[in-house]
Design a protein around this motif. Structure first.
Motif, mmCIF file in Angstrom:
data_model
loop_
_atom_site.group_PDB
_atom_site.id
_atom_site.type_symbol
_atom_site.label_atom_id
_atom_site.label_comp_id
_atom_site.label_asym_id
_atom_site.label_seq_id
_atom_site.Cartn_x
_atom_site.Cartn_y
_atom_site.Cartn_z
ATOM 1 N N ALA A 1 8.935 6.509 -13.624
ATOM 2 C CA ALA A 1 10.267 6.630 -14.225
ATOM 3 C C ALA A 1 11.374 6.426 -13.202
ATOM 4 O O ALA A 1 12.551 6.578 -13.534
ATOM 5 N N ILE A 2 11.023 6.071 -11.972
ATOM 6 C CA ILE A 2 12.044 5.909 -10.929
ATOM 7 C C ILE A 2 13.083 4.871 -11.330
ATOM 8 O O ILE A 2 14.286 5.048 -11.100
ATOM 9 N N HIS A 3 12.632 3.789 -11.963
ATOM 10 C CA HIS A 3 13.555 2.717 -12.337
ATOM 11 C C HIS A 3 14.498 3.125 -13.471
ATOM 12 O O HIS A 3 15.465 2.418 -13.765
ATOM 13 N N LYS A 4 14.229 4.267 -14.095
ATOM 14 C CA LYS A 4 15.055 4.726 -15.219
ATOM 15 C C LYS A 4 16.195 5.648 -14.778
ATOM 16 O O LYS A 4 16.964 6.113 -15.617
ATOM 17 N N LEU A 5 16.275 5.929 -13.500
ATOM 18 C CA LEU A 5 17.364 6.787 -13.031
ATOM 19 C C LEU A 5 18.718 6.162 -13.383
ATOM 20 O O LEU A 5 18.893 4.945 -13.278
ATOM 21 N N PRO A 6 19.688 6.968 -13.812
ATOM 22 C CA PRO A 6 20.965 6.409 -14.251
ATOM 23 C C PRO A 6 21.816 5.898 -13.086
ATOM 24 O O PRO A 6 21.678 6.359 -11.950
ATOM 25 N N GLY B 1 0.778 -1.230 0.000
ATOM 26 C CA GLY B 1 0.000 0.000 0.000
ATOM 27 C C GLY B 1 0.805 1.273 0.000
ATOM 28 O O GLY B 1 0.243 2.369 0.027
ATOM 29 N N PHE B 2 2.136 1.161 -0.033
ATOM 30 C CA PHE B 2 3.023 2.317 -0.106
ATOM 31 C C PHE B 2 2.673 3.122 -1.353
ATOM 32 O O PHE B 2 2.579 2.586 -2.449
ATOM 33 N N TYR B 3 2.504 4.434 -1.188
ATOM 34 C CA TYR B 3 1.955 5.241 -2.281
ATOM 35 C C TYR B 3 2.799 5.189 -3.552
ATOM 36 O O TYR B 3 2.253 5.207 -4.667
ATOM 37 N N VAL B 4 4.131 5.118 -3.430
ATOM 38 C CA VAL B 4 4.973 5.062 -4.629
ATOM 39 C C VAL B 4 4.692 3.790 -5.418
ATOM 40 O O VAL B 4 4.599 3.813 -6.652
ATOM 41 N N LEU B 5 4.537 2.671 -4.723
ATOM 42 C CA LEU B 5 4.228 1.418 -5.402
ATOM 43 C C LEU B 5 2.848 1.472 -6.045
ATOM 44 O O LEU B 5 2.646 0.968 -7.155
ATOM 45 N N ARG B 6 1.890 2.059 -5.363
ATOM 46 C CA ARG B 6 0.540 2.179 -5.928
ATOM 47 C C ARG B 6 0.539 3.053 -7.177
ATOM 48 O O ARG B 6 -0.159 2.768 -8.145
ATOM 49 N N TRP B 7 1.295 4.127 -7.158
ATOM 50 C CA TRP B 7 1.234 5.091 -8.259
ATOM 51 C C TRP B 7 2.132 4.725 -9.428
ATOM 52 O O TRP B 7 1.942 5.222 -10.535
ATOM 53 N N ARG B 8 3.106 3.859 -9.203
ATOM 54 C CA ARG B 8 4.002 3.517 -10.303
ATOM 55 C C ARG B 8 3.477 2.350 -11.129
ATOM 56 O O ARG B 8 3.966 2.104 -12.229
ATOM 57 N N VAL B 9 2.488 1.633 -10.631
ATOM 58 C CA VAL B 9 1.982 0.447 -11.310
ATOM 59 C C VAL B 9 0.981 0.828 -12.374
ATOM 60 O O VAL B 9 0.051 1.600 -12.131
ATOM 61 N N ARG B 10 1.180 0.310 -13.582
ATOM 62 C CA ARG B 10 0.209 0.456 -14.649
ATOM 63 C C ARG B 10 -0.569 -0.840 -14.767
ATOM 64 O O ARG B 10 -0.049 -1.937 -14.584
#
Length: 355
Positions: free
Chosen positions: A271-276, A144-153
């Protein structure tokens, strides 16, 4: 308060980017990069303070935010675009180099800009987000962590090209498999909106911004229970933070009514996973990190260790860290006098040498 601030649009890399600015710039230029759910307005207190001290303050609405243009819908959000936008804004104003002041996701392009363009950077001030040499993982956080909820398509493929490839694979197998693929796609994927969009879509823009501000101003990480949505964590009976007025809320809501939340959900959450990877990073400019000790992000995995454990110092030879005991995630709005004092002190300590 913000009546002294001028606002305009600049043609930046194919988009019209909304920019607020104030000040003559005798002592240099300071570029402010906002986070979510913010726009240029979140820096109003700091813009006026640095302008009064002799600097020029420039604060863009990030692409896809506020009054800036939306990128094309089929264009994936890219951190490199944000870095390139900052460079183009400096070029548009003929600014040879500037200080960067950033918070929340704005910290990432600020750090990256300083690494890529040290000759255009006077120094970096970041609020709330420490530098990370690799993309952060939140897999250990609850569902239920908001980042996980909002990053999922809902749609699990990266884009139309992936869908076409999957469909081609199915066609090469069998008609039965094709039937089940199409049944699943249209019944469960096409008809069901993305979870965050569906959650936000239950309310008007003002209510969504209000709820996020209430949640992010707290000291606890916004986390929903099973069967609960993030927007359910606060309602209209939950008071606004005392430093955030109804007029402030109106200002944010008005700008988000134009932009909506399509791109803000892509950048930063999807896009968090796209950070270099920057494992070999070595900053050539001074960096000042300001952390509110009641910022919920301070509880993110690895954040406190990065700040108190000295992890950032190996990448930043000229690093200073300051803590604001009562500071929240929106410390620059909550305690502007304290933030302004720290910011102006940093600027004074690093005078710009005329070229």
């Amino acid at each position: 308060m913000a009546q002294e601030i001028e606002r305009t649009h600049l043609p930046i890399r194919g988009l019209n980017i909304h920019v607020a600015q104030v000040g003559k710039g005798e002592l240099g230029t300071v570029v402010f990069l906002h986070g979510f759910p913010e726009i240029w307005y979140s820096w109003r207190h700091q813009m006026l303070a640095v302008a009064a001290a002799g600097y020029r303050a420039i604060a863009p609405d990030c692409r896809g935010y506020g009054l800036s243009d939306q990128p094309p819908e089929d264009e994936e959000a890219s951190w490199e675009d944000l870095v390139a936008d900052v460079l183009a804004i400096l070029d548009a104003y003929s600014v040879p180099k500037a200080f960067l002041v950033a918070k929340d996701f704005g910290a990432m392009p600020a750090y990256e800009f300083a690494l890529q363009h040290p000759d255009r950077t006077c120094g970096v001030v970041c609020l709330g987000i420490p530098f990370s040499p690799a993309p952060r993982s939140f897999d250990a956080m609850p569902e239920g962590f908001y980042v996980l909820r909002w990053r999922v398509r809902t749609y699990p493929l990266a884009g139309p090209s992936d869908f076409a490839a999957a469909l081609q694979l199915v066609f090469s197998c069998s008609c039965v498999l094709l039937f089940f693929f199409l049944f699943f796609f249209f019944c469960f994927l096409v008809q069901e909106p993305d979870r965050a969009e569906a959650d936000f879509g239950r309310y008007d823009v003002r209510r969504v911004v209000r709820t996020i501000y209430v949640l992010f101003a707290g000291a606890e990480i916004p986390t929903a229970k099973e069967g609960q949505e993030i927007m359910d964590l606060a309602d209209l009976t939950t008071p606004l933070p005392e430093w955030f007025t109804e007029e402030d809320l109106d200002a944010y809501a008005k700008l988000y009514e134009k932009s909506g939340f399509r791109y803000p959900l892509q950048m930063p959450y999807r896009a968090i996973h796209k950070l270099p990877n920057r494992l070999d990073a070595k900053f050539q400019v001074p960096v000042f990190m300001v952390m509110g000790e009641k910022d919920y992000a301070f509880k993110f995995p690895g954040f406190e260790a990065a700040l108190r454990g000295g992890a950032m110092e190996s990448f930043m030879p000229d690093l200073k860290i300051a803590y604001i005991p009562e500071g929240s995630h929106f410390v620059q709005e909550q305690l502007p006098e304290q933030v302004n004092e720290l910011l102006l002190g940093f600027l004074k300590d690093h005078p710009v040498v005329a070229a």
